[in-house]
Design a protein around this motif. Sequence first.
Motif, PDB file in Angstrom:
ATOM      1  N   LEU A  99       0.831  -1.199   0.000  1.00  0.00           N
ATOM      2  CA  LEU A  99       0.000   0.000   0.000  1.00  0.00           C
ATOM      3  C   LEU A  99       0.868   1.253   0.000  1.00  0.00           C
ATOM      4  O   LEU A  99       1.916   1.312   0.642  1.00  0.00           O
ATOM      5  N   GLN A 100       0.420   2.280  -0.741  1.00  0.00           N
ATOM      6  CA  GLN A 100       1.083   3.576  -0.792  1.00  0.00           C
ATOM      7  C   GLN A 100       0.072   4.667  -0.480  1.00  0.00           C
ATOM      8  O   GLN A 100      -1.136   4.415  -0.403  1.00  0.00           O
ATOM      9  N   CYS A 101       0.584   5.869  -0.290  1.00  0.00           N
ATOM     10  CA  CYS A 101      -0.287   7.006   0.049  1.00  0.00           C
ATOM     11  C   CYS A 101      -0.636   7.816  -1.187  1.00  0.00           C
ATOM     12  O   CYS A 101       0.190   8.030  -2.084  1.00  0.00           O
ATOM     13  N   CYS A 102      -1.882   8.272  -1.229  1.00  0.00           N
ATOM     14  CA  CYS A 102      -2.362   9.214  -2.242  1.00  0.00           C
ATOM     15  C   CYS A 102      -2.931  10.387  -1.454  1.00  0.00           C
ATOM     16  O   CYS A 102      -4.115  10.408  -1.111  1.00  0.00           O
ATOM     17  N   LYS A 103      -2.034  11.321  -1.111  1.00  0.00           N
ATOM     18  CA  LYS A 103      -2.340  12.380  -0.158  1.00  0.00           C
ATOM     19  C   LYS A 103      -2.806  11.760   1.153  1.00  0.00           C
ATOM     20  O   LYS A 103      -2.044  11.024   1.779  1.00  0.00           O
ATOM     21  N   SER A 104      -4.047  11.947   1.572  1.00  0.00           N
ATOM     22  CA  SER A 104      -4.497  11.418   2.857  1.00  0.00           C
ATOM     23  C   SER A 104      -5.200  10.065   2.712  1.00  0.00           C
ATOM     24  O   SER A 104      -5.805   9.574   3.660  1.00  0.00           O
ATOM     25  N   TYR A 107      -3.719   3.395  -1.146  1.00  0.00           N
ATOM     26  CA  TYR A 107      -4.146   2.659  -2.327  1.00  0.00           C
ATOM     27  C   TYR A 107      -3.091   1.615  -2.692  1.00  0.00           C
ATOM     28  O   TYR A 107      -1.923   1.721  -2.306  1.00  0.00           O
ATOM     29  N   ASP A 108      -3.527   0.628  -3.447  1.00  0.00           N
ATOM     30  CA  ASP A 108      -2.656  -0.436  -3.944  1.00  0.00           C
ATOM     31  C   ASP A 108      -2.259  -0.088  -5.382  1.00  0.00           C
ATOM     32  O   ASP A 108      -3.108  -0.085  -6.275  1.00  0.00           O
TER      33      ASP A 108
END
Length: 403
Positions: A99-104, A107-108
């Motif tokens: 999992l990574q961050c997309c702002k707050s 997402y995979d």
Amino acid sequence: MTEVEQNVDKRLIRPIICPPRETSNIELCCGNKVYRGTFPYNAQCCGNNYIDTNKKLCCDGVVYPIKSNSNCCGKKTYNSNSQICCGKTIFKQSSNRNLQCCKSKSYDPTKSICCNGTVTHVNGRLLSCCGHTGYEISKYSCLGNGTLVLKPKNTVTEVCNGVLIDYTTNMCCDGVSQARPDDLTICCGTGTFNSSNQVCCNGTVHNYTGNVMICCQKSLIDSNKHACCNGKIIPRPINSVGDINYCSPPGGVGSGPGHIFESFSPYFTCCGDNLLTNYTTQLCCVNKLYNLDPNSLYDSYCCGDKIYSLNTNSKKQQICCEDKLYTFEKNSKNQGSCCGSAFYNQYKQSCCNNTIIKGSNINCCGNRGYNLDTEVCCAGKIFKHDKVPANRCCNPPSSIIIY
């Protein structure tokens, strides 16, 4: 005056600041509080309190006990082995930890794409971003401003100034669609030219006439006869040696968009819009050309765009301070030096952090001078003391030790 200072005999207050924790186990400064006693070597401030960093974790001023894989996420803690922190929000990490961050948000990336903080699911498609929207690049084109258009089938397209064009029959020249009759036709500004027998000079097309031709702004010149200096065409000296500029586009004559390739020979080079032809009798200072005095050929130097001499035998001396030139009369009462870009007399003045202050051999504290016998300098601030040798500094510089 703080409450602590009001309740203590002023004779016991020394206006100095406590030592840093790395060098003392007696006082510790945290925020606006000063602690006395014996502290752990790893003691560290957390707001107005202090913690042992081997046992505690400070998260934005909040103290937590240290646990395995614990890290801060805003004012909270999370387990970095099983969770992820995006902004100041904690999410459960996936089993494969991808999992990574997309702002707050989390997402995979194998299943979704992040476009300026918006998550779009991939579902096996090859996606790209168009503003905040994810789109399938095999089916759509992004025209800018988040606008998507459906691609024609069996056609190679490109976007030209917000318009979709057929790449096989047209080309985009500075935002203007032009016909592409063959592979030799390329862009020249907003128009086109034939690269087999023409040259493009800054958007202007010229027929190639041979010799060593180069571009000078919009003009095409023969580099055997002229030089191009700062966009100005200058006749070259007779029997000149070496090229000032030469045009050598890859792939043959005129096959490129007419770029200028500069070569500074040891004989001639440009100085602004003039030509420097003799390094022994001329000097170029910030694009300004000077013809040197025969008596000062070897002690002439540049100071910004001005020329000056370092002749120490002259009564009038010159000094260059950050491209500013000063002239002074050197004697037993005037020893010139630089203080940043300013000139000062070392016999009468001192320089503290590029600030001139009155008096010579002054001890500096920031941009001020201070007396070592009656004052102490801490973090650029001056404090009075009573000659006790235990005066020392720490942060914050406004803290006061109480004995």
